[in-house]
Enzyme design. Structure first.
Site, PDB file in Angstrom:
ATOM      1  N   LYS A 169       0.844  -1.187   0.000  1.00 54.26           N
ATOM      2  CA  LYS A 169       0.000   0.000   0.000  1.00 54.26           C
ATOM      3  C   LYS A 169       0.888   1.248   0.000  1.00 54.26           C
ATOM      4  CE  LYS A 169      -0.739   2.336   3.400  1.00 54.26           C
ATOM      5  NZ  LYS A 169      -0.028   2.985   4.511  1.00 54.26           N
ATOM      6  N   ASP A 198      -1.425  -5.198   2.661  1.00 57.94           N
ATOM      7  CA  ASP A 198      -1.811  -4.248   3.694  1.00 57.94           C
ATOM      8  C   ASP A 198      -1.343  -4.957   4.961  1.00 57.94           C
ATOM      9  OD1 ASP A 198      -3.216  -3.281   5.941  1.00 57.94           O
ATOM     10  OD2 ASP A 198      -4.712  -2.375   4.637  1.00 57.94           O
ATOM     11  N   HIS A 199      -0.249  -4.508   5.545  1.00 48.59           N
ATOM     12  CA  HIS A 199       0.400  -5.331   6.575  1.00 48.59           C
ATOM     13  C   HIS A 199      -0.500  -5.570   7.798  1.00 48.59           C
ATOM     14  CE1 HIS A 199       1.402  -1.478   8.452  1.00 48.59           C
ATOM     15  NE2 HIS A 199       1.665  -2.144   9.559  1.00 48.59           N
ATOM     16  N   LYS A 203      -1.224  -9.116  10.755  1.00 53.16           N
ATOM     17  CA  LYS A 203      -1.107  -9.091  12.222  1.00 53.16           C
ATOM     18  C   LYS A 203      -1.983 -10.197  12.804  1.00 53.16           C
ATOM     19  CE  LYS A 203      -0.340  -4.096  12.572  1.00 53.16           C
ATOM     20  NZ  LYS A 203       0.884  -3.807  13.306  1.00 53.16           N
ATOM     21  N   GLU A 237      -1.171   6.594  17.005  1.00 50.41           N
ATOM     22  CA  GLU A 237       0.285   6.399  17.030  1.00 50.41           C
ATOM     23  C   GLU A 237       0.898   7.541  17.812  1.00 50.41           C
ATOM     24  OE1 GLU A 237       2.008   4.787  13.134  1.00 50.41           O
ATOM     25  OE2 GLU A 237       0.352   6.064  12.531  1.00 50.41           O
ATOM     26  N   ASP A 256      -3.397   7.499   4.158  1.00 51.11           N
ATOM     27  CA  ASP A 256      -2.310   6.670   4.692  1.00 51.11           C
ATOM     28  C   ASP A 256      -2.834   5.528   5.561  1.00 51.11           C
ATOM     29  OD1 ASP A 256       0.469   6.071   5.226  1.00 51.11           O
ATOM     30  OD2 ASP A 256       0.189   6.928   7.229  1.00 51.11           O
ATOM     31  N   HIS A 261      -5.858   0.353   6.341  1.00 48.43           N
ATOM     32  CA  HIS A 261      -5.942  -0.338   7.630  1.00 48.43           C
ATOM     33  C   HIS A 261      -7.306  -0.116   8.300  1.00 48.43           C
ATOM     34  CE1 HIS A 261      -1.783  -0.522   6.778  1.00 48.43           C
ATOM     35  NE2 HIS A 261      -1.372   0.526   7.461  1.00 48.43           N
ATOM     36  N   LYS A 361      -1.599  10.710  14.216  1.00 49.92           N
ATOM     37  CA  LYS A 361      -0.182  10.724  14.601  1.00 49.92           C
ATOM     38  C   LYS A 361      -0.041  11.616  15.832  1.00 49.92           C
ATOM     39  CE  LYS A 361       1.715   8.850  10.775  1.00 49.92           C
ATOM     40  NZ  LYS A 361       2.286   7.491  10.856  1.00 49.92           N
TER      41      LYS A 361
HETATM   42  C1  BG6 Z   1       1.735   2.363   7.616  1.00 52.98           C
HETATM   43  C2  BG6 Z   1       1.614   3.858   7.536  1.00 52.98           C
HETATM   44  O1  BG6 Z   1       0.919   1.746   6.663  1.00 52.98           O
HETATM   45  O2  BG6 Z   1       1.340   1.931   8.909  1.00 52.98           O
HETATM   46  C3  BG6 Z   1       2.408   4.536   8.625  1.00 52.98           C
HETATM   47  O3  BG6 Z   1       2.074   4.299   6.254  1.00 52.98           O
HETATM   48  C4  BG6 Z   1       2.067   3.968   9.977  1.00 52.98           C
HETATM   49  O4  BG6 Z   1       2.196   5.936   8.603  1.00 52.98           O
HETATM   50  C5  BG6 Z   1       2.118   2.443   9.957  1.00 52.98           C
HETATM   51  O5  BG6 Z   1       2.984   4.478  10.927  1.00 52.98           O
HETATM   52  C6  BG6 Z   1       1.565   1.878  11.245  1.00 52.98           C
HETATM   53  O6  BG6 Z   1       1.783   0.492  11.274  1.00 52.98           O
HETATM   54  P1  BG6 Z   1       1.845  -0.299  12.649  1.00 52.98           P
HETATM   55  O7  BG6 Z   1       2.022  -1.719  12.246  1.00 52.98           O
HETATM   56  O8  BG6 Z   1       2.985   0.260  13.421  1.00 52.98           O
HETATM   57  O9  BG6 Z   1       0.530  -0.036  13.329  1.00 52.98           O
END
Ligand code: BG6
Length: 510
Positions: A169, A198-199, A203, A237, A256, A261, A361
């Site tokens: 992404k 989409d990581h 999880k 975050e 973003d 997510h 953020k």
């Molecule tokens: C990413 C965003 O996809 O996910 C970042 O581009 C963000 O801005 C990050 O910090 C958050 O990932 P995680 O796994 O730390 O929640």
């Protein structure tokens, strides 16, 4: 005793015993941040649990002029620095490093892809990788189309064995660019060979939303508008944009985080039970949710969304600068670092239940959670006075950190008379299973090598998400609703509090 050796019956069989198919994994952008922080450490941890096949090699491909040895040295440093398991087991690392190779590739040069092809052929012969190839684009999104086109022009997109492409992404920056990207990728690779990461889907706790809902019989009967009052999704975050100003200032929190997510979490929370945990069935159900979300248009956007930007402040005891003072951010930037939305999933199950999403953020702490807020009991058996300390029932799915699930309910206070107070029943992964969850990338790389696309985003999912986001983004770019400022280290602008207050609700304080 090491934690993993504890005699806990729940800890049995915790390793993923699947083994990937033989393949060469080409990492475009192998010297970059994603490769060093995530991909190489994930490959090390897969090697550690013996999930990599005998016929395997990694071919790093990037602009720098490196030898194989220099690439191995870099990889070793990154693995030492970023692997989730420590200390590094040199008996695992050394043979893995032997499988790493490097070739310099300028993505704009046709010839260099032919050179890449020759190197792949050599590796097939030497490492018995049987022609299977995974092309991982760990590069800026604007290069994905070019890489796919160059692979096709050099004839590397097809042939003996499987040929898969992995992209990260953001998939486009709006509906149109996402469609164009899909078209270019699909010219070279069929949809089932395109793995969009989409990581969040990698999880463990995100996958557990489905386990919680569909491996138990007691939650699904209450999982609907009859008993649920509202759903709150928080993706907070404490970090800022971390040297990513150039990208972030053109993206913002909505694109973003929320487009991908955030909406993924909505789909998993709201979807109907799929027939099986299988790519087609799961993704069909997710797309249905996205298509059921009532689009926000015109005036709705002003009523139902909040865009915020952080100023300077204090986060976890550290003083931090405002967003506009960050590197590569315009001093008068209008980009949001906080987004909140009120959405409705217009279907039988969810009619009238608001889904509130907020992502930001520089919030007080890092926390991602889904809170399912239930309605109050229909009748106050114990009277108003006895119940005054009771909150309605709530289930909180904690995605990170302190991964787990909690249930809030009322219990009698141990004393004379009948007073009820809210208590919490808590399940925590780490204390139940006594191991830490693997990194999302371990799961996703292995799934890609095995060819299981269930946890990857399908083209129609991406498009359905952009269809919801585009009108909001366009309205926001016209300055409506106005950008609301919030000091770093707070839970966002006052407008976000008002968004829920207008509905007689408030945000849960994680
Ligand atoms: C990413 C965003 O996809 O996910 C970042 O581009 C963000 O801005 C990050 O910090 C958050 O990932 P995680 O796994 O730390 O929640």
């Amino acid at each position: 005793m090491k934690v993993e050796e504890a005699p806990n019956p729940l800890a049995e069989g915790l390793h993923d015993y699947r083994v990937a198919d033989p393949a060469v994994m080409v990492i475009f952008g192998a010297t970059g941040d994603l490769s060093g922080r995530k991909l190489l450490p994930a490959l090390y941890n897969l090697a550690r649990q013996r999930s990599l096949p005998a016929g395997f090699a990694v071919l790093g491909a990037a602009m720098s002029d490196l030898t194989d040895d220099a690439f191995r040295k870099m990889a070793s440093e990154k693995i030492h620095q970023f692997s989730r398991t420590q200390p590094i087991d040199e008996r695992v690392l050394a043979p893995l490093l032997d499988l790493l190779f490097y070739v310099k590739v300028d993505f704009s040069q046709q010839d260099e892809f032919r050179k890449l092809g020759r190197k792949l052929q050599e590796l097939d012969d030497a490492r018995h990788t049987t022609g299977n190839r995974i092309f991982y684009c760990a590069t800026p999104p604007q290069t994905y189309s070019l890489i796919a086109q160059q692979l096709m022009a050099a004839g590397l997109h097809a042939g003996k064995g499987f040929h898969r492409i992995v992209v990260e992404k953001p998939f486009g920056t709006d509906l149109q660019s996402a469609r164009e990207l899909t078209q270019t990728l699909q010219k070279a690779f069929p949809e089932d060979a395109v793995f969009r990461i989409d990581h969040y889907l990698g999880k463990e706790t995100v996958q557990n939303i489905l386990a919680f809902r569909f491996a138990n019989s007691i939650f699904e009967p209450v999982w609907n508008a009859n008993l649920i009052d509202s759903v709150q999704i928080t993706i907070a975050e404490e970090i800022g944009i971390e040297n990513r100003g150039r990208y972030y200032d053109t993206a913002g929190a909505l694109r973003d985080i929320v487009q991908n997510h955030g909406l993924q979490l909505v789909t998993l929370t709201a979807m109907e039970p799929p027939l099986a945990f299988e790519a087609g069935a799961v993704r069909d159900e997710k797309v249905k949710v996205l298509r059921s979300i009532r689009p926000l248009i015109g005036e709705d956007i002003e009523q139902s969304t909040v865009r915020g930007q952080h100023t300077s402040g204090w986060v976890l005891g550290q003083q931090v600068v405002g967003y506009r003072e960050e590197k590569d951010v315009a001093p008068d930037s209008q980009t949001e670092t906080f987004a909140a939305l009120r959405l409705f999933v217009d279907n039988w199950r969810w009619a009238g239940v608001p889904f509130y999403i907020r992502a930001g953020k520089r919030m007080p702490k890092r926390v991602t959670e889904i809170r399912i807020q239930f309605k109050r009991p229909p009748h106050l058996t114990f009277g108003r006075e006895a119940m005054k300390e009771v909150d309605p029932n709530a289930i909180t799915l904690r995605i990170q950190p302190e991964e787990g699930i909690s249930l809030k309910f009322g219990a009698k206070v141990p004393s004379a008379g009948l007073r009820i107070r809210s208590v919490t029943m808590d399940f925590q992964y780490v204390t139940s299973f006594l191991v830490e969850a693997p990194e999302a990338y371990e799961r996703l790389l292995l799934d890609c090598m095995i060819g299981d696309p269930t946890l990857f985003t399908r083209a129609d999912e991406v498009e359905a998400a952009w269809m919801l986001i585009d009108p909001i983004e366009n309205k926001w770019r016209s300055g409506r609703p106005p950008l609301a400022m919030y000091p770093a280290g707070t839970w966002g602008p006052d407008e976000a509090t008002q968004l829920l207050k207008a509905d007689g609700r408030e945000w849960h304080r994680p």
